[in-house]
Enzyme design. Structure first.
Site, mmCIF file in Angstrom:
data_model
loop_
_atom_site.group_PDB
_atom_site.id
_atom_site.type_symbol
_atom_site.label_atom_id
_atom_site.label_comp_id
_atom_site.label_asym_id
_atom_site.label_seq_id
_atom_site.Cartn_x
_atom_site.Cartn_y
_atom_site.Cartn_z
ATOM 1 N N GLY A 48 45.280 59.840 43.833
ATOM 2 C CA GLY A 48 46.210 59.874 44.950
ATOM 3 C C GLY A 48 47.297 58.838 44.777
ATOM 4 O O GLY A 48 47.425 58.198 43.728
ATOM 5 N N ALA A 49 48.090 58.662 45.833
ATOM 6 C CA ALA A 49 49.224 57.744 45.754
ATOM 7 C C ALA A 49 48.769 56.294 45.630
ATOM 8 O O ALA A 49 49.506 55.458 45.127
ATOM 9 C CB ALA A 49 50.109 57.908 46.997
ATOM 10 N N ASP B 207 46.860 58.349 57.050
ATOM 11 C CA ASP B 207 47.106 59.218 55.891
ATOM 12 C C ASP B 207 46.301 60.516 55.997
ATOM 13 O O ASP B 207 45.623 60.914 55.051
ATOM 14 C CB ASP B 207 46.756 58.482 54.596
ATOM 15 C CG ASP B 207 47.447 59.097 53.381
ATOM 16 O OD1 ASP B 207 48.446 59.819 53.575
ATOM 17 O OD2 ASP B 207 46.997 58.873 52.254
ATOM 18 N N LYS C 13 36.548 54.771 44.553
ATOM 19 C CA LYS C 13 38.017 54.784 44.539
ATOM 20 C C LYS C 13 38.519 53.419 44.107
ATOM 21 O O LYS C 13 38.249 52.400 44.748
ATOM 22 C CB LYS C 13 38.585 55.138 45.909
ATOM 23 C CG LYS C 13 40.120 55.161 45.887
ATOM 24 C CD LYS C 13 40.709 55.866 47.072
ATOM 25 C CE LYS C 13 42.217 56.033 46.908
ATOM 26 N NZ LYS C 13 42.833 56.771 48.005
ATOM 27 N N VAL D 53 39.977 58.223 41.970
ATOM 28 C CA VAL D 53 38.582 58.350 42.390
ATOM 29 C C VAL D 53 37.736 58.806 41.201
ATOM 30 O O VAL D 53 38.107 59.746 40.487
ATOM 31 C CB VAL D 53 38.441 59.353 43.555
ATOM 32 C CG1 VAL D 53 36.989 59.426 44.019
ATOM 33 C CG2 VAL D 53 39.338 58.951 44.721
ATOM 34 N N LEU E 288 37.576 62.202 39.490
ATOM 35 C CA LEU E 288 37.501 63.276 40.493
ATOM 36 C C LEU E 288 38.878 63.633 41.039
ATOM 37 O O LEU E 288 39.104 64.764 41.463
ATOM 38 C CB LEU E 288 36.586 62.847 41.649
ATOM 39 C CG LEU E 288 35.116 62.605 41.298
ATOM 40 C CD1 LEU E 288 34.362 62.112 42.528
ATOM 41 C CD2 LEU E 288 34.466 63.887 40.772
ATOM 42 N N GLY E 289 39.776 62.678 41.043
ATOM 43 C CA GLY E 289 41.112 62.948 41.573
ATOM 44 C C GLY E 289 41.937 61.685 41.593
ATOM 45 O O GLY E 289 41.425 60.581 41.383
ATOM 46 N N GLY F 111 45.462 55.251 44.462
ATOM 47 C CA GLY F 111 44.332 54.969 43.594
ATOM 48 C C GLY F 111 43.724 56.214 42.997
ATOM 49 O O GLY F 111 44.121 57.340 43.297
#
Length: 782
Positions: free
Chosen positions: A510-511, A625, A530, A515, A507-508, A513
């Protein structure tokens, strides 16, 4: 801290860079529908000066597509490879320039695009080593300089968030074992690819963490430096400049990043600088894989397996090792099935799962691991013993460290050997085996009594298990509704792997981890999982405590944390699935941005969620965050705050805390950079940045913008002071409302935490129940 160069020196460096860019030919030398074949001329397109070529080059039993620096017919250096991890193509392949981009046509296949474009026209192989594709107006719409593999050339930048990855070998240009990352925190760092990119995994750093550098640049004089705006930090000094000289910087297969010069008049190559400056190749972390240790012979890496381990691949000994027996159940010495093997003079990265022990001898350290069911190995140094679990990483020679490895005693009923592989190289440190067998004297009568007791216990156990199973099935039938009302439950790694179909649908990222989408087997509930990759390694008890605390949060503007996994080294968080993506998806796309009323509603949703975390939770929480990527939209387009992976909990008596920097550059409050105590006002600052992004529908930093509009916070303040707020918004809005929200955003981003409003007051201001004071000038731009 990085050194700042003078403005005059900066101008001289960039004048040469711009001169280089201006010298690039604007004419096309490759027309639409032109094609190349591996074995029929032309096999490549050359630059006007003949120093670079783009096309097919031999690799393995086939051909790859890339760019190489042509020094002579016998000596060429590959500087870029297309689709480097795809297998080489056969001699029947055709590379064609189409209006969709570069298209590779394969026999018995529909082919694939090398550069995926909506429209394309002509192309050029430039004298800089850059291959570019133009649109019909001669604007560059795709270039290899924006997609580096293991090399940057003079005039090329490695941008923030980008990386170079070494090649697998000198003759295999697929992705290798090492990466050079231009991190978003301004630090240039070398890591093993297989590592989680934590500070302890790095083996070189520029030491510019937090200095704000946005890219690594190499110019035509051999200056290699980090820069942002008019500030730079030199990694090398300048070298000779001449028409026959070409500079490149390459991450080698050995993990060393090197700067080279090529002299075309003398047909020579010279190594000018390397990072890190080491003579022992074992100083590069990851030179040998998991559960193997590195020694060097004549400058060459030799990888040796731990006792009881065999190579994963005997032909590639640097890939690491695995156990040659299968361990199951309690892995201790209760029944004489295990013993300790001693490996002298080898040290590893300490990944202890428990506090280090103070012991008086190495034997005491060995015994402590042998009697611990969880312990796989132990490191003894300076009367300190640290227990480890496999895999062990970054093994190197160290005369002051002894390693103990727990092994199976096959002859005493231990586990069986699962395969047989070649022994480790003979250059390995000496291995001494110590076997510990205790003599157990059993009395016949005691054995008979124990047998009877065991039989009775087994009957009681199976009866209880049958009854418990019935109640367990009733409990599971009530999931997930009942479980949701209690607290986040622990999941096993196997459960989450099955729920996500092997972490298949991303799904995406980030810095900290990635998801993945998943589905719980009971009730078919859709979840978001995640997998944390770069979090601080908290203790097991602390991690569980924080997850349960966060899981008790209930608010319509917070994404529910349903569960977690902290099995071994695996740390995963399970959230409710949000079907409409993130706020970043909503406001940063070119079209379809939300209307003004929707943006105001979203701002209020976010503020209410943060206010709940700060003041209404049983344990106050600093999110740490807040950013658009962590604001998710549910089915009804209600904004919900997600990603508590970095959250910091405050005890009821606390108002502030000290902690390492957590969060994302651009949203960090100034106090993070000053080693000052962190309060809930750090979240207020981040909210202020998000509010301004939401109002303006643009990111807090846009390098393509005009110079005075690159930093959103500065741009907004200037427009506010000049009375030109209409320049900020992409649509027509109520100017009174716009003025209120801009003032609020500027107040929230005050450089002094005490001057920022509380989130309770922010909510009241957004609701129109409190006045907003005139904001001061911004004292800090993150």
């Amino acid at each position: 801290m990085a050194s700042a160069i003078s403005y005059i020196l900066f101008l001289s460096i960039f004048s040469s860079a711009f001169a280089l860019g201006a010298a690039q030919p604007r004419q096309s030398n490759i027309s639409l529908d032109t094609s190349l074949r591996p074995t029929a001329n032309p096999t490549s397109w050359q630059s006007p000066n003949g120093r670079f070529a783009f096309g097919f080059y031999p690799e393995g039993t086939g051909f790859s597509i890339g760019i190489w620096l042509v020094a002579s017919p016998e000596n060429s250096t590959v500087i870029w490879t297309a689709d480097r991890d795809d297998p080489p193509v056969t001699k029947d392949a055709v590379l064609k320039l189409t209006n969709e981009g570069l298209k590779l046509l394969l026999q018995h296949s529909e082919g694939r695009l090398i550069s995926n474009l909506s429209t394309g026209n002509d192309a050029s192989m430039l004298d800089s080593g850059n291959f570019v594709i133009y649109d019909s107006n001669f604007n560059v719409i795709w270039e290899t300089f924006d997609n580096p593999t293991d090399t940057i050339m003079a005039g090329q930048e490695l941008h923030s968030g980008s990386k170079l990855v070494s090649s697998a070998s000198e003759t295999n240009h697929s992705s290798g074992k090492f990466q050079l990352s231009m991190q978003t925190d301004g630090n240039l760092v070398l890591y093993p690819v297989a590592s989680p990119d934590r500070p302890e995994d790095s083996y070189y750093s520029s030491g510019t963490y937090g200095d704000g550098y946005l890219s690594l640049y190499l110019d035509d004089k051999g200056w290699l430096y980090l820069h942002q705006g008019n500030v730079a930090s030199n990694l090398t000094s300048g070298y000779r400049n001449g028409t026959a000289l070409v500079y490149r910087a390459t991450l080698g297969v050995d993990g060393i990043f090197r700067l080279y010069s090529h002299d075309f008049e003398l047909n020579t190559e010279q190594e000018l600088k390397k990072f890190p400056e080491v003579t022992d190749p074992c100083a590069v972390k990851g030179a040998c894989g998991m559960n193997s240790y590195c020694t060097s012979a004549n400058g060459q890496v030799v990888c040796s397996c731990l006792p009881g381990f065999d190579y994963l691949d005997a032909n590639r000994t640097s890939n690491g090792c695995r156990r040659n027996f299968t361990a199951s159940g309690c892995y201790s010495n209760d029944d004489n099935t295990t013993y300790m093997s001693t490996l002298d003079n080898v040290a590893w990265m300490d990944g202890s799962y428990a506090d280090s022990l103070s012991v008086t001898s190495d034997e005491a350290c060995s015994d402590a691991c042998l009697s611990d069911c969880k312990c796989d190995a132990a490191l003894f140094k300076d009367n300190t013993c640290s227990k480890q679990v496999f895999p062990l990483r970054y093994g190197i020679r160290d005369d002051s460290t002894t390693t103990f490895i727990k092994l199976a005693n096959i002859s005493a009923g231990g586990w069986s050997v699962i395969n047989s592989r070649p022994e480790s190289p003979s250059v390995a440190p000496v291995i001494i085996i110590r076997r510990k067998f205790s003599v157990k004297i059993s009395i016949v009568s005691a054995a008979i009594i124990a047998c009877i007791i065991s039989s009775l216990a087994a009957l009681i156990f199976f009866f209880y298990r049958y009854r418990a199973g019935r109640y367990g099935r009733l409990w599971r039938n009530k999931e997930p509704a009942l479980v949701d009302e209690i607290a986040p439950r622990p999941f096993s790694y196997h459960e989450l792997r099955e729920a996500t179909d092997g972490f298949k649908e991303k799904l995406g990222k980030g810095a900290f981890g990635t998801v993945f989408k998943g589905t719980l087997p009971r009730g078919q509930r859709v979840i978001a999982v995640k997998r944390l990759e770069k979090v601080v390694d908290e203790g097991e008890r602390e991690f569980r405590t924080e997850m349960r605390t966060i899981g008790r949060t209930h608010h319509k503007n917070l994404v529910r944390l349903l569960g977690f996994c902290d099995e071994g080294t695996n740390r995963l968080l399970v959230y409710e699935y949000m079907s409409n993506g993130s706020l970043a998806d909503l406001i940063f796309k070119a079209d379809g941005q939300p209307g003004w009323d929707e943006r105001v509603k979203i701002a209020l949703d976010i503020a209410r969620g943060i206010h709940y975390l700060h003041e209404d939770c049983e344990t106050r929480i600093i999110h740490c965050d807040i950013k658009p990527q962590n604001i998710l939209m549910d089915d009804n387009w209600t904004a919900k705050i997600s990603d508590f992976g970095l959250a910091k909990l405050l005890m009821p008596s606390q108002t502030r805390t000290f902690t390492g920097i957590r969060g994302t550059r651009g949203y960090l409050a100034p106090e993070w950079h000053k080693n000052a105590p962190i309060t809930v006002k750090a979240d207020v600052y981040s909210f202020g940045i998000v509010l301004l992004e939401l109002v303006c529908c643009r990111k807090n930093m846009e390098l393509e913008a005009e110079e005075d509009a690159i930093i959103l916070l500065d741009c907004v303040h200037n427009c506010f002071m000049d009375g030109e707020l209409e320049k900020l918004v992409p649509d027509e809005v109520d100017m009174t409302e716009l003025n209120r929200l801009v003032k609020l955003g500027l107040c929230c981003t005050h450089s002094e935490p005490g001057s920022r409003p509380s989130m309770k007051n922010v909510v009241m201001m957004l609701e129109g129940n409190a006045d907003i004071s005139v904001p001061p000038p911004p004292g800090f731009s993150s």
